[in-house]
Design a protein around this motif. Structure first.
Motif, PDB file in Angstrom:
ATOM      1  N   ARG A 188       0.858  -1.193   0.000  1.00  0.00           N
ATOM      2  CA  ARG A 188       0.000   0.000   0.000  1.00  0.00           C
ATOM      3  C   ARG A 188       0.894   1.243   0.000  1.00  0.00           C
ATOM      4  N   PRO A 189       0.915   1.981  -1.110  1.00  0.00           N
ATOM      5  CA  PRO A 189       1.775   3.160  -1.181  1.00  0.00           C
ATOM      6  C   PRO A 189       1.135   4.381  -0.539  1.00  0.00           C
ATOM      7  N   TRP A 190       1.906   5.432  -0.420  1.00  0.00           N
ATOM      8  CA  TRP A 190       1.335   6.730  -0.123  1.00  0.00           C
ATOM      9  C   TRP A 190       1.302   7.480  -1.443  1.00  0.00           C
ATOM     10  N   LEU A 191       0.349   8.371  -1.587  1.00  0.00           N
ATOM     11  CA  LEU A 191       0.136   9.078  -2.838  1.00  0.00           C
ATOM     12  C   LEU A 191       0.605  10.516  -2.701  1.00  0.00           C
ATOM     13  N   ILE A 192       1.195  11.049  -3.762  1.00  0.00           N
ATOM     14  CA  ILE A 192       1.641  12.436  -3.762  1.00  0.00           C
ATOM     15  C   ILE A 192       1.413  13.042  -5.140  1.00  0.00           C
ATOM     16  N   ASP A 193       0.945  14.282  -5.148  1.00  0.00           N
ATOM     17  CA  ASP A 193       0.718  15.005  -6.390  1.00  0.00           C
ATOM     18  C   ASP A 193       1.345  16.384  -6.240  1.00  0.00           C
ATOM     19  N   TRP A 194       2.341  16.672  -7.062  1.00  0.00           N
ATOM     20  CA  TRP A 194       3.055  17.946  -6.982  1.00  0.00           C
ATOM     21  C   TRP A 194       2.307  19.070  -7.669  1.00  0.00           C
ATOM     22  N   GLY A 195       1.214  18.763  -8.349  1.00  0.00           N
ATOM     23  CA  GLY A 195       0.434  19.823  -8.993  1.00  0.00           C
ATOM     24  C   GLY A 195       1.296  20.647  -9.922  1.00  0.00           C
ATOM     25  N   GLY A 196       1.241  21.966  -9.783  1.00  0.00           N
ATOM     26  CA  GLY A 196       2.011  22.861 -10.635  1.00  0.00           C
ATOM     27  C   GLY A 196       3.417  23.128 -10.139  1.00  0.00           C
ATOM     28  N   SER A 197       3.770  22.614  -8.966  1.00  0.00           N
ATOM     29  CA  SER A 197       5.121  22.835  -8.436  1.00  0.00           C
ATOM     30  C   SER A 197       6.113  21.889  -9.099  1.00  0.00           C
ATOM     31  N   ALA A 198       7.331  22.362  -9.248  1.00  0.00           N
ATOM     32  CA  ALA A 198       8.393  21.493  -9.756  1.00  0.00           C
ATOM     33  C   ALA A 198       8.726  20.445  -8.705  1.00  0.00           C
ATOM     34  N   HIS A 199       8.922  19.222  -9.132  1.00  0.00           N
ATOM     35  CA  HIS A 199       9.340  18.173  -8.196  1.00  0.00           C
ATOM     36  C   HIS A 199      10.714  18.571  -7.655  1.00  0.00           C
ATOM     37  N   PRO A 200      10.922  18.514  -6.337  1.00  0.00           N
ATOM     38  CA  PRO A 200      12.205  18.936  -5.764  1.00  0.00           C
ATOM     39  C   PRO A 200      13.416  18.212  -6.347  1.00  0.00           C
ATOM     40  N   ALA A 201      13.246  16.998  -6.829  1.00  0.00           N
ATOM     41  CA  ALA A 201      14.377  16.273  -7.412  1.00  0.00           C
ATOM     42  C   ALA A 201      14.899  16.966  -8.674  1.00  0.00           C
ATOM     43  N   THR A 202      14.060  17.759  -9.326  1.00  0.00           N
ATOM     44  CA  THR A 202      14.501  18.448 -10.544  1.00  0.00           C
ATOM     45  C   THR A 202      15.243  19.740 -10.248  1.00  0.00           C
ATOM     46  N   THR A 203      15.162  20.228  -9.017  1.00  0.00           N
ATOM     47  CA  THR A 203      15.804  21.498  -8.681  1.00  0.00           C
ATOM     48  C   THR A 203      16.827  21.375  -7.549  1.00  0.00           C
ATOM     49  N   SER A 204      16.975  20.190  -6.979  1.00  0.00           N
ATOM     50  CA  SER A 204      17.931  19.987  -5.880  1.00  0.00           C
ATOM     51  C   SER A 204      19.357  19.949  -6.416  1.00  0.00           C
ATOM     52  N   PRO A 205      20.327  20.313  -5.564  1.00  0.00           N
ATOM     53  CA  PRO A 205      21.719  20.240  -5.997  1.00  0.00           C
ATOM     54  C   PRO A 205      22.114  18.813  -6.362  1.00  0.00           C
ATOM     55  N   ALA A 206      22.991  18.682  -7.332  1.00  0.00           N
ATOM     56  CA  ALA A 206      23.500  17.368  -7.747  1.00  0.00           C
ATOM     57  C   ALA A 206      24.498  16.858  -6.709  1.00  0.00           C
ATOM     58  N   GLY A 207      24.847  15.607  -6.820  1.00  0.00           N
ATOM     59  CA  GLY A 207      25.886  15.065  -5.949  1.00  0.00           C
ATOM     60  C   GLY A 207      25.511  13.799  -5.236  1.00  0.00           C
ATOM     61  N   CYS A 208      24.293  13.359  -5.372  1.00  0.00           N
ATOM     62  CA  CYS A 208      23.853  12.145  -4.695  1.00  0.00           C
ATOM     63  C   CYS A 208      23.154  11.262  -5.720  1.00  0.00           C
ATOM     64  N   SER A 209      23.476   9.987  -5.712  1.00  0.00           N
ATOM     65  CA  SER A 209      22.799   9.067  -6.612  1.00  0.00           C
ATOM     66  C   SER A 209      22.611   7.722  -5.918  1.00  0.00           C
ATOM     67  N   LEU A 210      21.532   7.054  -6.272  1.00  0.00           N
ATOM     68  CA  LEU A 210      21.253   5.732  -5.737  1.00  0.00           C
ATOM     69  C   LEU A 210      22.120   4.732  -6.467  1.00  0.00           C
ATOM     70  N   VAL A 211      22.913   4.011  -5.734  1.00  0.00           N
ATOM     71  CA  VAL A 211      23.830   3.040  -6.334  1.00  0.00           C
ATOM     72  C   VAL A 211      23.145   1.699  -6.502  1.00  0.00           C
ATOM     73  N   GLY A 212      22.297   1.321  -5.545  1.00  0.00           N
ATOM     74  CA  GLY A 212      21.605   0.047  -5.655  1.00  0.00           C
ATOM     75  C   GLY A 212      20.804  -0.276  -4.407  1.00  0.00           C
ATOM     76  N   LEU A 213      20.042  -1.320  -4.505  1.00  0.00           N
ATOM     77  CA  LEU A 213      19.263  -1.847  -3.389  1.00  0.00           C
ATOM     78  C   LEU A 213      19.662  -3.301  -3.180  1.00  0.00           C
ATOM     79  N   THR A 214      19.749  -3.690  -1.944  1.00  0.00           N
ATOM     80  CA  THR A 214      20.083  -5.091  -1.674  1.00  0.00           C
ATOM     81  C   THR A 214      19.028  -5.718  -0.789  1.00  0.00           C
TER      82      THR A 214
END
Length: 92
Positions: free
Chosen positions: A66-92
């Motif tokens: 069961r997920p949680w739901l989110i709708d950013w509406g007219g706002s930019a998703h923060p991932a598109t405007t956040s500073p670079a430097g972090c990336s997901l390497v993997g899941l174990t």
């Protein structure tokens, strides 16, 4: 005994271009017996002063399939405007 991690919750974002809305997703979950909770309105200012607004269901209701739901509406998703430097390497 658990020997590995697990995903305990995840977010779903409706795609308005495909006719989806947070209300439609919540109603579909309700019909399937997985009530996501009330849709609330949130907002915050970014460090640059931009106001972000979004609507979401309670994280406390998200569990397993069961997920949680989110709708950013007219706002930019923060991932598109956040500073670079972090990336997901993997899941174990």
């Amino acid at each position: 005994e658990r020997t590995h991690g697990r995903i305990i919750a995840f977010a779903v974002h409706p795609e308005a271009a495909r006719g989806a809305s947070i209300e439609l997703l919540a109603a579909t979950m309700q019909e399937e017996g997985r009530h996501p909770g009330r849709i609330g309105t949130m907002r915050r200012r970014t460090p640059s002063g931009e106001l972000l607004r979004w609507r979401m269901t309670a994280l406390s209701r998200a569990e397993g399939p069961r997920p949680w739901l989110i709708d950013w509406g007219g706002s930019a998703h923060p991932a598109t405007t956040s500073p670079a430097g972090c990336s997901l390497v993997g899941l174990t």
